[in-house]
Enzyme design. Structure first.
Site, PDB file in Angstrom:
ATOM      1  N   ALA A 155      21.095 -11.073  32.911  1.00 42.95           N
ATOM      2  CA  ALA A 155      20.108 -11.228  31.761  1.00 42.95           C
ATOM      3  C   ALA A 155      19.238 -12.274  32.439  1.00 42.95           C
ATOM      4  O   ALA A 155      19.698 -12.986  33.497  1.00 42.95           O
ATOM      5  CB  ALA A 155      21.025 -12.017  30.555  1.00 42.95           C
ATOM      6  N   GLU A 193      28.675 -15.447  34.559  1.00 44.64           N
ATOM      7  CA  GLU A 193      28.181 -16.151  33.628  1.00 44.64           C
ATOM      8  C   GLU A 193      28.875 -17.515  33.508  1.00 44.64           C
ATOM      9  O   GLU A 193      28.284 -18.631  33.412  1.00 44.64           O
ATOM     10  CB  GLU A 193      28.186 -15.474  32.367  1.00 44.64           C
ATOM     11  CG  GLU A 193      27.422 -14.353  32.012  1.00 44.64           C
ATOM     12  CD  GLU A 193      28.066 -12.891  32.337  1.00 44.64           C
ATOM     13  OE1 GLU A 193      29.007 -13.035  33.151  1.00 44.64           O
ATOM     14  OE2 GLU A 193      27.527 -11.791  31.873  1.00 44.64           O
TER      15      GLU A 193
HETATM   16  N1  DAK Z   1      17.498 -14.258  35.745  1.00 42.97           N
HETATM   17  C1  DAK Z   1      16.410 -14.224  36.371  1.00 42.97           C
HETATM   18  N2  DAK Z   1      15.821 -14.253  37.594  1.00 42.97           N
HETATM   19  C2  DAK Z   1      16.765 -13.947  38.522  1.00 42.97           C
HETATM   20  C3  DAK Z   1      17.951 -13.663  38.185  1.00 42.97           C
HETATM   21  C4  DAK Z   1      18.606 -13.784  36.740  1.00 42.97           C
HETATM   22  N3  DAK Z   1      19.806 -13.382  36.410  1.00 42.97           N
HETATM   23  N4  DAK Z   1      18.634 -13.184  39.219  1.00 42.97           N
HETATM   24  C5  DAK Z   1      17.832 -13.413  40.367  1.00 42.97           C
HETATM   25  N5  DAK Z   1      16.642 -13.781  39.691  1.00 42.97           N
HETATM   26  C6  DAK Z   1      15.413 -14.163  40.516  1.00 42.97           C
HETATM   27  C7  DAK Z   1      15.597 -15.427  41.346  1.00 42.97           C
HETATM   28  O1  DAK Z   1      15.406 -16.535  40.578  1.00 42.97           O
HETATM   29  C8  DAK Z   1      14.496 -15.273  42.441  1.00 42.97           C
HETATM   30  O2  DAK Z   1      13.041 -15.492  41.848  1.00 42.97           O
HETATM   31  P1  DAK Z   1      12.328 -16.384  42.814  1.00 42.97           P
HETATM   32  O3  DAK Z   1      12.891 -17.546  42.939  1.00 42.97           O
HETATM   33  O4  DAK Z   1      11.860 -15.490  44.022  1.00 42.97           O
HETATM   34  O5  DAK Z   1      10.846 -16.338  41.750  1.00 42.97           O
HETATM   35  C9  DAK Z   1      14.668 -13.795  42.708  1.00 42.97           C
HETATM   36  O6  DAK Z   1      15.033 -13.113  41.427  1.00 42.97           O
HETATM   37  C10 DAK Z   1      15.259 -13.135  43.830  1.00 42.97           C
HETATM   38  O7  DAK Z   1      16.798 -13.847  43.739  1.00 42.97           O
HETATM   39  P2  DAK Z   1      17.315 -14.900  44.902  1.00 42.97           P
HETATM   40  O8  DAK Z   1      16.197 -15.490  45.691  1.00 42.97           O
HETATM   41  O9  DAK Z   1      18.489 -15.769  44.302  1.00 42.97           O
HETATM   42  O10 DAK Z   1      17.964 -13.661  45.577  1.00 42.97           O
HETATM   43  P3  DAK Z   1      19.210 -14.014  46.656  1.00 42.97           P
HETATM   44  O11 DAK Z   1      19.652 -12.699  47.305  1.00 42.97           O
HETATM   45  O12 DAK Z   1      19.145 -14.996  47.461  1.00 42.97           O
HETATM   46  O13 DAK Z   1      20.613 -14.086  45.666  1.00 42.97           O
HETATM   47  C11 DAK Z   1      21.991 -13.153  43.625  1.00 42.97           C
HETATM   48  C12 DAK Z   1      20.758 -12.647  44.771  1.00 42.97           C
HETATM   49  C13 DAK Z   1      22.006 -12.094  42.871  1.00 42.97           C
HETATM   50  C14 DAK Z   1      23.222 -13.617  44.249  1.00 42.97           C
HETATM   51  C15 DAK Z   1      21.195 -14.637  42.989  1.00 42.97           C
HETATM   52  O14 DAK Z   1      19.954 -14.133  42.630  1.00 42.97           O
HETATM   53  C16 DAK Z   1      21.999 -15.001  41.566  1.00 42.97           C
HETATM   54  O15 DAK Z   1      23.040 -15.595  41.686  1.00 42.97           O
HETATM   55  N6  DAK Z   1      21.350 -14.564  40.461  1.00 42.97           N
HETATM   56  C17 DAK Z   1      21.821 -14.811  39.195  1.00 42.97           C
HETATM   57  C18 DAK Z   1      23.168 -14.129  38.840  1.00 42.97           C
HETATM   58  C19 DAK Z   1      23.694 -14.385  37.698  1.00 42.97           C
HETATM   59  O16 DAK Z   1      24.161 -15.623  37.169  1.00 42.97           O
HETATM   60  N7  DAK Z   1      23.766 -13.350  36.815  1.00 42.97           N
HETATM   61  C20 DAK Z   1      24.203 -13.409  35.348  1.00 42.97           C
HETATM   62  C21 DAK Z   1      23.192 -13.946  34.456  1.00 42.97           C
HETATM   63  S1  DAK Z   1      23.623 -14.515  32.824  1.00 42.97           S
HETATM   64  C22 DAK Z   1      23.805 -12.122  25.689  1.00 42.97           C
HETATM   65  C23 DAK Z   1      23.519 -11.143  26.271  1.00 42.97           C
HETATM   66  C24 DAK Z   1      23.574 -10.916  27.756  1.00 42.97           C
HETATM   67  C25 DAK Z   1      24.095 -12.160  28.404  1.00 42.97           C
HETATM   68  C26 DAK Z   1      24.597 -13.336  27.827  1.00 42.97           C
HETATM   69  C27 DAK Z   1      24.351 -13.339  26.323  1.00 42.97           C
HETATM   70  N8  DAK Z   1      23.927 -12.201  24.226  1.00 42.97           N
HETATM   71  C28 DAK Z   1      23.968 -11.064  23.376  1.00 42.97           C
HETATM   72  C29 DAK Z   1      24.183 -13.610  23.631  1.00 42.97           C
HETATM   73  C30 DAK Z   1      24.085 -12.198  29.650  1.00 42.97           C
HETATM   74  C31 DAK Z   1      24.094 -13.230  30.548  1.00 42.97           C
HETATM   75  C32 DAK Z   1      23.827 -13.024  32.065  1.00 42.97           C
HETATM   76  O17 DAK Z   1      23.694 -12.124  32.518  1.00 42.97           O
END
Ligand code: DAK
Length: 258
Positions: free
Chosen positions: A65, A132
């Protein structure tokens, strides 16, 4: 319909939906979820479409997300908006088969979205995870429930508690992905699988989807009863007559979804 965050192409009887926020690794925001639900419902209602493929880019199916959209929200806003709830319910309400074709990162809400599809074909570069916990939260659109049903409590618990990523081989071995294909062939394999499903009777494919999904909700005996009722019901269809006649006459069936 024009979309900002996805692209939609229909080839013959298969609808291919591609998540398209490359700058954010296809992170799911409210616009994307709404557009995706709209496109899926349109495909579900279309007389032309018989199977749907959902994919992302080579680098990311979806990295979760959108953290920047969520980070400043408080409880009242999240709860009042029922953030992501409506969109995910609409996606789970689609009656035609949906294949998730996953390459690269498939994390958090992205992994949850893939699990809402009917099965996952993974490329050998796919990385699945529910990270998360690293953000001080937990999965929010079914991750703790669906991953547990697919891979079992122990692995699901470990994934959610540590946030570690699972590679494609482990995902296939654990039952998260149905199979793994080379990255370059992912779209071709997913589309070929969808075209194969599209040759079946839509009445029967919808019944398969309902019956298999029921297995996650009810006891074995209730599930078997439900399956049997659907099975008997299909004998009211022309497609059952056609399918069995075609077998006996040694020819390909011509299903008409009647
Ligand atoms: N959100 C926003 N932007 C994201 C993103 C995300 N989840 N993942 C990546 N990006 C963006 C980065 O900020 C970066 O943007 P700029 O800095 O270039 O502007 C761009 O995508 C490229 O990412 P990286 O530079 O970080 O790329 P890398 O290859 O170095 O790393 C990575 C890739 C996937 C390992 C890293 O980007 C990463 O760790 N991303 C976050 C992964 C994550 O934590 N995912 C879980 C998100 S929380 C709910 C419903 C749903 C949810 C919760 C509640 N309700 C109904 C209440 C779900 C929650 C989640 O999914």
């Amino acid at each position: 319909m024009a979309f900002e965050t996805i692209t939609v192409e229909t080839s013959d009887d298969v609808c291919l939906i591609t998540l398209n926020r490359p700058d954010a690794l296809n992170a799911l925001n409210s616009t994307l979820l709404k557009e995706l639900a709209n496109a899926l419902e349109e495909a579900d209602a279309s007389d032309k479409v018989r199977c749907i493929v959902l994919t992302g880019s080579e680098k990311a199916f979806a990295a979760g997300a959108d953290i920047s959209e969520m980070s400043d929200k408080g409880f009242v806003e999240m709860y009042s908006e029922q953030y992501f709830a409506k969109g995910s319910e609409r996606i789970c309400g689609i009656s035609k088969p949906i294949i998730a074709a996953v390459s690269g990162y498939c994390l958090g809400g992205g992994c949850e979205l893939a699990m809402m599809c009917d099965f996952i074909i993974a490329s050998d570069t796919a990385k699945f995870g529910q990270p998360e916990i690293n953000l001080g939260v937990i999965a929010g659109i079914g991750g703790t429930q669906r991953l547990t049903r697919l891979v079992g409590k122990s692995k699901s618990m470990e994934m959610h508690l540590t946030g570690r990523f699972m590679d494609a081989e482990e995902a296939e071995r654990s039952g998260l992905a149905s199979r793994v294909v080379p990255a370059k062939k992912l779209k071709e394999e997913a589309m070929a699988t969808a075209h194969k499903i599209a040759t079946k009777s839509l009445l029967a494919t919808r019944a398969v989807k309902q019956a298999v999904n029921r297995a996650e909700e009810v006891s074995l005996s209730e599930g078997v009863l439900f399956e049997r009722a659907l099975f008997y019901g299909l004998f009211a269809s022309d497609d059952q007559k056609e399918g069995m006649a075609a077998f006996l006459e040694k020819r390909e069936p011509q299903f008409r979804d009647r």
